[in-house]
Design a protein around this motif. Structure first.
Motif: not given
Length: 124
Positions: A17, A66, A83
């Motif tokens: 991340s 995401r 992420n």
């Protein structure tokens, strides 16, 4: 005019991340805001956009689920939480502002103000 400065890029392993930030010199509440990216040899592409009040967002299919775009108008800041990063997310990421009175556009050509970009590299 508004000046934009991105930060938070770097090198991360696949699945990791990163959190990008964009600091604006002026009052961003009058702007739609967006994140775009450009990989070597490719055109600049839409990643995520957000309207003035933050209640309308739109994401590229490749990042939906995401990435999360958000903004803090009192702090004149824009954010992108990323992420589940993939090698294909590697690019220079740009913050952009649009002062048109419309829903946030998806085309880079509609944004009149840009930051200098921050490099994101996803590699093992």
């Amino acid at each position: 005019q508004v000046q934009l400065v991105e930060s938070g890029g770097g090198l991360v392993q696949p699945g990791g991340s990163l959190s990008l930030s964009c600091a604006a010199s002026g009052n961003i509440i009058v702007y739609n805001m967006g994140w775009f990216r450009q990989a070597p040899g490719k055109e600049r592409e839409f990643v995520a956009v957000i309207n003035r009040s933050g209640d309308i967002t739109n994401y590229a299919v490749s990042v939906k689920g995401r990435f999360t775009i958000s903004r803090d108008n009192p702090k004149n800041a824009l954010y992108l939480q990323m992420n589940g990063l993939k090698p294909e997310d590697t690019a220079v990421y740009y913050c952009a502002a649009d002062n048109g009175w419309r829903d946030p556009p998806l085309s880079a050509g509609d944004y009149g103000f840009w930051g200098q970009g921050t490099q994101v590299t996803v590699s093992s």
